[in-house]
Design a protein around this motif. Structure first.
Motif, PDB file in Angstrom:
ATOM      1  N   LEU A 168       0.639  -1.268   0.046  1.00 22.69           N
ATOM      2  CA  LEU A 168      -0.081   0.026  -0.026  1.00 22.69           C
ATOM      3  C   LEU A 168       0.793   1.304   0.159  1.00 22.69           C
ATOM      4  CD1 LEU A 168      -2.875   0.981   0.154  1.00 22.69           C
ATOM      5  CD2 LEU A 168      -2.739   1.013   2.570  1.00 22.69           C
ATOM      6  N   ASP A 169       1.976   1.172   0.807  1.00 21.64           N
ATOM      7  CA  ASP A 169       2.902   2.160   0.807  1.00 21.64           C
ATOM      8  C   ASP A 169       3.561   2.467  -0.600  1.00 21.64           C
ATOM      9  OD1 ASP A 169       4.402   4.458   2.325  1.00 21.64           O
ATOM     10  OD2 ASP A 169       6.175   3.084   1.675  1.00 21.64           O
ATOM     11  N   ARG A 170       3.882   1.331  -1.275  1.00 18.08           N
ATOM     12  CA  ARG A 170       4.508   1.631  -2.525  1.00 18.08           C
ATOM     13  C   ARG A 170       3.495   2.081  -3.743  1.00 18.08           C
ATOM     14  NH1 ARG A 170       7.083  -3.533  -0.979  1.00 18.08           N
ATOM     15  NH2 ARG A 170       5.523  -4.512  -2.263  1.00 18.08           N
ATOM     16  N   LYS A 171       2.403   1.919  -3.341  1.00 16.09           N
ATOM     17  CA  LYS A 171       1.221   2.280  -4.344  1.00 16.09           C
ATOM     18  C   LYS A 171       1.039   3.820  -4.200  1.00 16.09           C
ATOM     19  CE  LYS A 171      -3.697   2.012  -5.305  1.00 16.09           C
ATOM     20  NZ  LYS A 171      -5.117   1.283  -5.135  1.00 16.09           N
ATOM     21  N   LYS A 172       1.084   4.286  -3.010  1.00 14.31           N
ATOM     22  CA  LYS A 172       1.000   5.611  -2.630  1.00 14.31           C
ATOM     23  C   LYS A 172       2.249   6.550  -3.187  1.00 14.31           C
ATOM     24  CE  LYS A 172      -1.895   5.477   1.681  1.00 14.31           C
ATOM     25  NZ  LYS A 172      -1.951   5.534   3.058  1.00 14.31           N
ATOM     26  N   GLN A 173       3.192   5.853  -2.913  1.00 16.22           N
ATOM     27  CA  GLN A 173       4.583   6.712  -3.576  1.00 16.22           C
ATOM     28  C   GLN A 173       4.511   6.586  -5.101  1.00 16.22           C
ATOM     29  OE1 GLN A 173       8.689   5.538  -1.985  1.00 16.22           O
ATOM     30  NE2 GLN A 173       7.247   4.203  -0.389  1.00 16.22           N
ATOM     31  N   ARG A 174       4.105   5.681  -5.732  1.00 15.32           N
ATOM     32  CA  ARG A 174       4.054   5.452  -7.200  1.00 15.32           C
ATOM     33  C   ARG A 174       3.181   6.799  -7.709  1.00 15.32           C
ATOM     34  NH1 ARG A 174       4.137  -0.391  -6.682  1.00 15.32           N
ATOM     35  NH2 ARG A 174       5.774  -1.279  -7.934  1.00 15.32           N
ATOM     36  N   GLU A 175       1.868   6.792  -6.845  1.00 14.32           N
ATOM     37  CA  GLU A 175       1.001   7.885  -7.359  1.00 14.32           C
ATOM     38  C   GLU A 175       1.610   9.145  -7.145  1.00 14.32           C
ATOM     39  OE1 GLU A 175      -2.331   7.015  -4.759  1.00 14.32           O
ATOM     40  OE2 GLU A 175      -3.240   5.343  -6.101  1.00 14.32           O
ATOM     41  N   PHE A 176       2.440   9.359  -6.081  1.00 10.46           N
ATOM     42  CA  PHE A 176       2.875  10.683  -5.835  1.00 10.46           C
ATOM     43  C   PHE A 176       4.016  11.059  -6.921  1.00 10.46           C
ATOM     44  CE2 PHE A 176       6.230  13.218  -3.670  1.00 10.46           C
ATOM     45  CZ  PHE A 176       5.616  14.398  -3.388  1.00 10.46           C
TER      46      PHE A 176
END
Length: 557
Positions: A168-176
């Motif tokens: 989930l953290d990686r997903k947020k980083q990708r979106e940012f």
């Protein structure tokens, strides 16, 4: 000599005619000669001191009380003298050898016989299995395995939770980062994200492998014990099956024509295919000995002696038919060529008894069924409520919603349309129909009212009889109330809250119920002119109008 014929004194049987035909073993009234022989056997049992068997009749006797079925066979020897043979079902006092009684068809208890030798081996196997299963090291290892499995599941669940959070953290980083980095820089960043994902999966695999290695080591230590147990159990199954097969081949029954059949061959001709047990019931044992000694069998009778079993209805001193599960196939062979009394199951007791119509409209009919008439056609008798209504309606096929036993009289509702059948049937299934029966019990009930809850199931060895069974039986509940007491009889009202086969008859007769059979109950009590059980009250909702329909019909006993 075991099984010596016991001759009658001429004075004992003076004026008694010989039976015209042999007793029908599955439904009979004992012949006068059988009654005399049974009384003599009961006197012997009452006064015997040599049998080390606890029948449960002596309050001071210690140990487990076991009642037993005994039988007599009236025979005529080659000189025409009359006497009787005595026998018992199974074994008595852990022995088959008793001077008063006929010997077994096959003595499983012979010391040098294959069966006991096999039993000794099976006992050794059972003993070793129990020793292994009780071994403290084995028990400790099993507990360790259980704990390790639980620990493994917890750690893997926790780690998977962390990996989910990482994802989930990686997903947020990708979106940012996708919004801020140029394509080349984002490609480098994405490679780092993929590397992180692969690293997490690798760590999960390593954790799983470490735990699996620990589990495998523990399972290997347990297998030293469990593999031996499985080997022993397989050996036990194979040996037990072989021993049983050998045993069934040793049980060879003879008939009056000298024809022999093994237990295995007898049951191979039935739908069961295999014997349900050994054939050591009283009547087959008695006939076997009579035929081998050249005696002519004339009549039989069996009675129960001792305390009642917990599951079935057996009353001390009372006569019972031979069982249908084990004895019927055996006796079919043994009695071949011998003329028997009529089978009452082939006789229609409801013939010429009127079927009264209590109520009829376009949707259903309520009848007052006479005792002795079937609700639906049987195997041997077609005359029934159904067939009579079908003949009366001509163009309508009556639909039976519920049934009454052949021997029970009273109110029965039958649908004339599919819609009425479905509607009223649902009322029965939802138990919104009120039914009340009147019964006359053979005994005095001291309490005024109560509720009986005894689960019931069919007796596979003696159909159609039922058993009380708290393990496999279906829930059966009956409310009851005393109406009258006189002349050693009690009239009661029964409200069955469930609808099990023979529910009221079992709940009345069983010692856990009222311990007083319905008068005339030839299955669970003593036969009379009729079964004194009557469906006296029936109330349900009309399938079309919704009106409450109430019907009452007084008993005629």
């Amino acid at each position: 000599m075991a099984g010596k014929v016991i001759y009658f004194d001429e004075s004992e049987i003076e004026g008694i005619d010989l039976p015209a035909r042999f007793t029908f073993p599955f439904f009979y009234e004992p012949h006068p000669l059988a009654l005399i022989a049974s009384e003599k056997l009961k006197n012997y049992l009452q006064g015997q001191t040599d049998l080390d068997h606890n029948f449960g009749l002596d309050r001071d006797a210690e140990g487990t009380a076991i009642g037993k079925m005994f039988g007599v066979l009236i025979v005529q020897d080659k000189e025409g003298k009359l006497g009787y043979l005595a026998g018992f079902s199974g074994k008595l006092a852990n022995s088959n050898d008793h001077s008063y009684f006929v010997p077994p068809v096959f003595d499983m208890l012979t010391e040098d016989g294959f069966f006991l030798k096999g039993q000794y081996i099976l006992n050794d196997i059972n003993r070793e299995v129990k020793e292994i299963e009780a071994n403290p090291d084995y028990i400790a290892l099993q507990q360790q395995l259980k704990n390790l499995i639980a620990q493994t599941e917890r750690e893997l669940a926790d780690f998977k939770g962390q990996l989910k959070a990482n994802k989930l953290d990686r997903k947020k980083q990708r979106e940012f980062q996708k919004q801020t980095l140029d394509p080349e820089a984002y490609a480098t960043f994405e490679a780092l994200m993929i590397k992180g994902s692969l690293h997490d999966k690798h760590q999960l695999n390593l954790l799983g492998a470490r735990h699996e290695e620990q589990l495998d080591k523990l399972r290997s230590r347990i297998a030293i014990f469990s593999d031996r147990v499985e080997t022993l159990k397989k050996q036990r199954r194979e040996m037990s099956a072989g021993l049983q097969q050998q045993l069934f081949e040793q049980y060879v029954f003879v008939n009056q024509q000298g024809q022999t059949k093994s237990l295995h061959d007898i049951f191979s001709e039935t739908v069961l295919g295999v014997p349900s047990a050994a054939g050591e019931c009283a009547t087959p044992k008695l006939l076997q000995y009579a035929f081998l000694q050249g005696y002519t069998p004339l009549a039989m009778a069996e009675f129960w002696w001792g305390t009642s079993p917990k599951s079935e209805i057996r009353v001390h001193g009372q006569f019972y038919p031979a069982c249908t599960g084990k004895c019927k196939p055996i006796l079919k062979h043994m009695l071949e060529g011998i003329e028997l009394d009529d089978d009452p199951l082939l006789i229609n007791p409801g013939e010429n008894k009127p079927l009264d119509i209590v109520y009829e409209d376009d949707h259903f009919v309520v009848v007052n069924k006479p005792h002795g008439l079937l609700s639906v056609p049987g195997i041997n008798i077609t005359d029934s409520v159904y067939t009579r209504l079908k003949q009366r309606f001509e163009t309508i096929d009556p639909m039976i919603i519920h049934r009454l036993d052949m021997a029970t009289s009273g109110l029965l509702v039958v649908a004339k349309t599919k819609e009425a059948h479905k509607h009223i049937q649902q009322q029965f299934l939802k138990r919104t129909v009120t039914k009340c029966y009147t019964a006359l019990l053979n005994g005095i009930i001291s309490d005024a009212e109560g509720e009986i809850s005894l689960p019931l199931r069919g007796d596979p060895e003696n159909r159609p009889c039922q058993l009380v069974c708290f393990e496999h039986g279906k829930k059966a509940v009956t409310k009851w109330k005393v109406v009258d007491r006189q002349n050693g009889k009690t009239k009661v009202h029964f409200w069955p809250l469930t609808g099990r086969t023979h529910q009221l008859r079992m709940h009345a007769a069983h010692e856990g119920g009222l311990n007083a059979p319905i008068l005339g109950d030839d299955l669970y009590g003593i036969s009379a002119d009729r079964l004194h059980l009557h469906a006296a009250y029936l109330a349900f909702t009309h399938p079309v109008s919704g009106e409450e329909m109430i019907f009452e019909m007084a008993e005629d006993f």
